[in-house]
Design a protein around this motif. Structure first.
Motif, PDB file in Angstrom:
ATOM      1  N   ALA A  54      23.647  25.366   9.128  1.00 60.83           N
ATOM      2  CA  ALA A  54      23.660  24.660  10.410  1.00 60.83           C
ATOM      3  C   ALA A  54      24.109  23.216  10.195  1.00 60.83           C
ATOM      4  O   ALA A  54      23.915  22.655   9.109  1.00 60.83           O
ATOM      5  CB  ALA A  54      22.261  24.694  11.030  1.00 60.83           C
ATOM      6  N   ALA A  90      19.156  26.592   9.457  1.00 63.74           N
ATOM      7  CA  ALA A  90      18.354  26.783  10.675  1.00 63.74           C
ATOM      8  C   ALA A  90      18.514  28.231  11.101  1.00 63.74           C
ATOM      9  O   ALA A  90      19.636  28.752  11.113  1.00 63.74           O
ATOM     10  CB  ALA A  90      18.804  25.839  11.783  1.00 63.74           C
ATOM     11  N   GLN A  91      17.421  28.873  11.409  1.00 59.74           N
ATOM     12  CA  GLN A  91      17.413  30.280  11.810  1.00 59.74           C
ATOM     13  C   GLN A  91      18.143  31.156  10.783  1.00 59.74           C
ATOM     14  O   GLN A  91      18.954  32.009  11.124  1.00 59.74           O
ATOM     15  CB  GLN A  91      18.011  30.438  13.209  1.00 59.74           C
ATOM     16  CG  GLN A  91      17.224  29.683  14.246  1.00 59.74           C
ATOM     17  CD  GLN A  91      17.857  29.708  15.623  1.00 59.74           C
ATOM     18  OE1 GLN A  91      18.957  30.199  15.817  1.00 59.74           O
ATOM     19  NE2 GLN A  91      17.129  29.166  16.586  1.00 59.74           N
ATOM     20  N   ALA A  92      17.862  30.878   9.503  1.00 60.77           N
ATOM     21  CA  ALA A  92      18.380  31.654   8.374  1.00 60.77           C
ATOM     22  C   ALA A  92      19.901  31.600   8.234  1.00 60.77           C
ATOM     23  O   ALA A  92      20.501  32.472   7.611  1.00 60.77           O
ATOM     24  CB  ALA A  92      17.892  33.106   8.453  1.00 60.77           C
ATOM     25  N   ARG A  93      20.526  30.555   8.794  1.00 63.18           N
ATOM     26  CA  ARG A  93      21.985  30.403   8.699  1.00 63.18           C
ATOM     27  C   ARG A  93      22.329  28.950   8.438  1.00 63.18           C
ATOM     28  O   ARG A  93      21.582  28.048   8.822  1.00 63.18           O
ATOM     29  CB  ARG A  93      22.649  30.841   9.999  1.00 63.18           C
ATOM     30  CG  ARG A  93      22.320  32.284  10.368  1.00 63.18           C
ATOM     31  CD  ARG A  93      23.238  32.897  11.385  1.00 63.18           C
ATOM     32  NE  ARG A  93      24.648  32.722  11.151  1.00 63.18           N
ATOM     33  CZ  ARG A  93      25.414  33.491  10.373  1.00 63.18           C
ATOM     34  NH1 ARG A  93      24.857  34.484   9.719  1.00 63.18           N
ATOM     35  NH2 ARG A  93      26.701  33.284  10.260  1.00 63.18           N
ATOM     36  N   MET A 109      14.706  21.509  10.135  1.00 60.33           N
ATOM     37  CA  MET A 109      15.620  22.410   9.416  1.00 60.33           C
ATOM     38  C   MET A 109      15.148  22.565   7.980  1.00 60.33           C
ATOM     39  O   MET A 109      14.432  21.718   7.459  1.00 60.33           O
ATOM     40  CB  MET A 109      17.043  21.823   9.374  1.00 60.33           C
ATOM     41  CG  MET A 109      17.804  21.925  10.645  1.00 60.33           C
ATOM     42  SD  MET A 109      19.459  21.151  10.486  1.00 60.33           S
ATOM     43  CE  MET A 109      20.192  22.113   9.186  1.00 60.33           C
TER      44      MET A 109
END
Length: 143
Positions: A126, A121-124, A62
């Motif tokens: 988390a 994580a994945q631009a958000r 992350m």
């Protein structure tokens, strides 16, 4: 802005400390460390804190980003005296944690900072991995 709680100005409560050299370029025309330079010293101490505690590995792939930083300037800092940067985790949420930092020069607190970092994580945002939470628990504010 109000001065931080007196307990947060006690360097003994912080599990991490690093000495940072001040630079001639950090001075303002009045021979004080300027506020932008102090913000950079705070950032330097924060990065060294993260590196020393191997946070990147514990994040399990992350990322993290700083969501906010608040700085209280408590007294004048002076070149060429080094700054001691103290750091500790103040609190941990589901996807974020709060870091407090105390900057001390010649035994006197000169700045206090509180930063909120968010796991990404994945631009958000988390949830933080358990291994990372374990690392954060080792460096929480004492007492």
């Amino acid at each position: 802005m109000a001065r931080p709680e007196p307990a947060l100005l006690d360097a003994a409560r912080y599990p991490f400390v690093v000495e940072i050299t001040t630079r001639y370029a950090d001075m303002d025309p009045n021979h004080h460390l300027n506020n932008v330079a102090m913000a950079a010293l705070i950032e330097d101490a924060r990065v060294r804190f993260n590196t020393a505690n191997d946070f990147r590995a514990a994040m399990g792939g992350m990322g993290a980003m700083i969501a906010s930083v608040a700085i209280d300037y408590l007294a004048q800092g002076y070149y060429p005296h080094p700054i001691s940067g103290y750091a500790a985790v103040e609190s941990v949420g589901r996807s974020s944690w709060t870091l407090v930092q105390l900057m001390v020069q010649q035994g006197q607190p000169v700045a206090f900072a509180r930063s909120v970092a968010v796991g990404i994580a994945q631009a958000r945002p988390a949830p933080l991995p358990d291994a990372f939470r374990t690392n954060l628990a080792r460096v929480t504010l004492r007492g």
